[in-house]
Design an enzyme around this catalytic site. Structure first.
Site, PDB file in Angstrom:
ATOM      1  N   GLY A  42      42.423  60.344  22.758  1.00  0.00           N
ATOM      2  CA  GLY A  42      42.779  60.814  21.425  1.00  0.00           C
ATOM      3  C   GLY A  42      42.138  62.433  21.202  1.00  0.00           C
ATOM      4  N   GLU A  58      39.777  57.502  28.130  1.00  0.00           N
ATOM      5  CA  GLU A  58      41.139  57.253  28.317  1.00  0.00           C
ATOM      6  C   GLU A  58      42.158  58.493  27.994  1.00  0.00           C
ATOM      7  OE1 GLU A  58      41.687  53.485  26.591  1.00  0.00           O
ATOM      8  OE2 GLU A  58      40.748  52.475  27.963  1.00  0.00           O
ATOM      9  N   PRO A  59      41.991  59.626  28.518  1.00  0.00           N
ATOM     10  CA  PRO A  59      42.975  60.676  28.084  1.00  0.00           C
ATOM     11  C   PRO A  59      44.157  60.458  28.379  1.00  0.00           C
ATOM     12  CG  PRO A  59      41.584  61.355  29.916  1.00  0.00           C
ATOM     13  CD  PRO A  59      41.099  59.868  29.615  1.00  0.00           C
ATOM     14  N   GLY A  60      45.264  60.630  27.667  1.00  0.00           N
ATOM     15  CA  GLY A  60      46.682  60.684  28.020  1.00  0.00           C
ATOM     16  C   GLY A  60      47.127  62.090  27.685  1.00  0.00           C
ATOM     17  N   ARG A 120      59.220  63.427  19.099  1.00  0.00           N
ATOM     18  CA  ARG A 120      57.956  63.350  18.504  1.00  0.00           C
ATOM     19  C   ARG A 120      58.221  64.165  17.139  1.00  0.00           C
ATOM     20  NH1 ARG A 120      53.953  65.833  19.636  1.00  0.00           N
ATOM     21  NH2 ARG A 120      52.497  64.692  18.969  1.00  0.00           N
ATOM     22  N   TYR A 164      57.032  61.895  14.280  1.00  0.00           N
ATOM     23  CA  TYR A 164      55.548  61.982  13.800  1.00  0.00           C
ATOM     24  C   TYR A 164      55.447  63.337  12.890  1.00  0.00           C
ATOM     25  CZ  TYR A 164      54.432  58.714  17.590  1.00  0.00           C
ATOM     26  OH  TYR A 164      54.386  57.427  18.431  1.00  0.00           O
ATOM     27  N   CYS A 167      73.817  62.807  16.770  1.00  0.00           N
ATOM     28  CA  CYS A 167      74.244  62.709  15.396  1.00  0.00           C
ATOM     29  C   CYS A 167      73.384  61.982  14.366  1.00  0.00           C
ATOM     30  CB  CYS A 167      75.628  62.050  15.413  1.00  0.00           C
ATOM     31  SG  CYS A 167      76.584  61.762  14.160  1.00  0.00           S
ATOM     32  N   TYR A 202      54.507  62.053  25.833  1.00  0.00           N
ATOM     33  CA  TYR A 202      55.339  61.265  24.913  1.00  0.00           C
ATOM     34  C   TYR A 202      56.592  61.938  24.810  1.00  0.00           C
ATOM     35  CZ  TYR A 202      51.132  58.887  24.400  1.00  0.00           C
ATOM     36  OH  TYR A 202      49.812  58.401  24.611  1.00  0.00           O
TER      37      TYR A 202
END
Length: 407
Positions: free
Chosen positions: A227, A268-270, A307, A311, A337, A365
């Protein structure tokens, strides 16, 4: 992606030329940026046995996974299919941490059979694990610390209303199940959300984990999750990785003395590893003037990068083709659309029909959440590595849309 002498480049290669060579829409990833991010983490966490587990859900192309494998890090997966992709890229079962949420227990059993490290986030799953394996197989427990943190509610996962983890308030029930079946708990895990900036939040959650760890005598690791916040625009506040690494390393060293043995530090870096490494290149298809706004329509949309709409995420945009022109304000919108705004009220060098635009921070993502909505093809992907650009996924075709359909 760098701006050099009026042109955008990746490892010295012209971004506009990459777009011409491979077409648009196109995801482009910079392997050197991923490697730099890994080195940043390693240099920050000192004095502890650090294990980096890449959160594969951010981007699962096997070529990206191979970059991770070559750098000697592990992988965190949330499905067995993600794990199989990782193994296809060269990871062994010992490299893989399986952290599912609300899956059928059969998938957990499959993961056990494949030899992955298991991380459970519900009391029912823990109960079934104990019934099935007793003390014969180790597992970790994902704790929900009841801490609200992260960029927004949708990407915060450690608060009391989140579906993730077993509430710290349910520790007595956890201990009851563990003791009932003599389950071998080898790790504790937490992930409070994405885009956490405040180092003190990590320390607060770490303290909760440490206090919980005293109830388990056979731990090998504490998993602090990920995170870490990256910059999406100039001036963005980001996670101070150096300060975070120092603080967590010191805290774990001190706790290990209390615990009686050194514990590994897992992270756990993504997004931190791949976000800034990726750009989505799109082509301007129409410049649409209205009495109130000027829209730039592009040959992509929420089907390729969801995203912004899902978000309210901010992604910087650059006009790769006309960087030195005078600026105007635009809304960059897609061809789907639906209301499909990729970037609103952006001052960009004048955009003409046919110009190439680069949408930044698209490595995490982006493709992994892409869809075929409106029967649109998913785009191609390119990896720039050692100064060379190569295709790592072809753009889809009609045959891909029809595959699996039965007439």
């Amino acid at each position: 992606m760098l701006l050099e002498n009026g042109r955008y480049t990746i490892q010295g290669l012209s971004v506009e030329e990459i777009a011409k060579q491979f077409g648009t829409p196109l995801y482009v990833y910079d392997a050197s940026k991923i490697i730099t991010q890994i080195k940043t983490l390693r240099s920050a966490f000192t004095g502890v046995d650090l294990r980096i587990k890449y959160a594969a859900k951010a981007l699962t192309n096997v070529n990206i996974l191979r970059v991770m494998k070559q750098q000697g890090i592990g992988v965190d997966v949330v499905s067995v299919n993600e794990a199989r992709l990782a193994m296809h890229a060269g990871f062994t079962s010992a490299d893989i941490m399986f952290t599912p949420s609300c899956v059928d227990f059969e998938e957990i059993k499959e993961a056990v059979d494949l030899g992955f490290a298991i991380n459970l986030d519900s009391l029912p799953a823990l109960e079934k694990f104990g019934q099935t394996y007793g003390h014969s197989k180790p597992c970790a427990i994902r704790i929900n610390p009841g801490v609200m943190a992260g960029g927004n509610y949708k990407i915060s996962t450690g608060h009391i209303h989140s579906k993730f983890g077993i509430s710290i308030q349910q520790l007595p029930q956890i201990l009851e199940v563990v003791n009932k079946y003599n389950i071998h708990i080898n790790g504790l895990h937490v992930h409070t959300g994405s885009e956490v900036v405040d180092v003190d939040v990590f320390l607060k959650v770490a303290d909760i984990l440490f206090q919980t760890a005293l109830h388990f005598k056979a731990l090998d690791f504490i998993d602090f999750g990920g995170g870490f916040k990256v910059a999406y625009k100039e001036g963005d506040k980001i996670t101070d990785i150096a300060a975070l690494g120092k603080a967590i390393s010191n805290a774990l060293q001190n706790f290990s003395k209390t615990y009686g043995k050194p514990l590994q530090a897992w992270i756990e870096p993504g997004k931190f590893l791949v976000s800034e490494a990726g750009v989505l290149l799109v082509k301007s298809t129409v410049v649409k003037e209205t009495p109130n706004l000027t829209f730039i329509g592009v040959n992509s949309g929420l089907n390729h990068l969801i995203r912004p709409m899902m978000y309210d995420a901010y992604h910087d945009v650059s006009n790769v083709s006309n960087q030195l022109a005078a600026t105007k304000q635009y809304n960059v919108v897609g061809y789907i659309c639906e209301t499909d705004t990729l970037a609103a009220e952006r001052d960009l060098p004048e955009v003409r029909e046919g110009d190439i635009l680069a949408i930044h921070n698209a490595g995490a993502y982006g493709y992994s959440m892409a869809s075929n909505y409106n029967a649109r093809f998913k785009p191609a992907e390119v990896l720039v590595e050692d100064g060379k650009a190569r295709l790592i996924r072809k753009q889809e075709s009609l045959e891909d849309l029809l595959r699996g359909q039965i007439l």
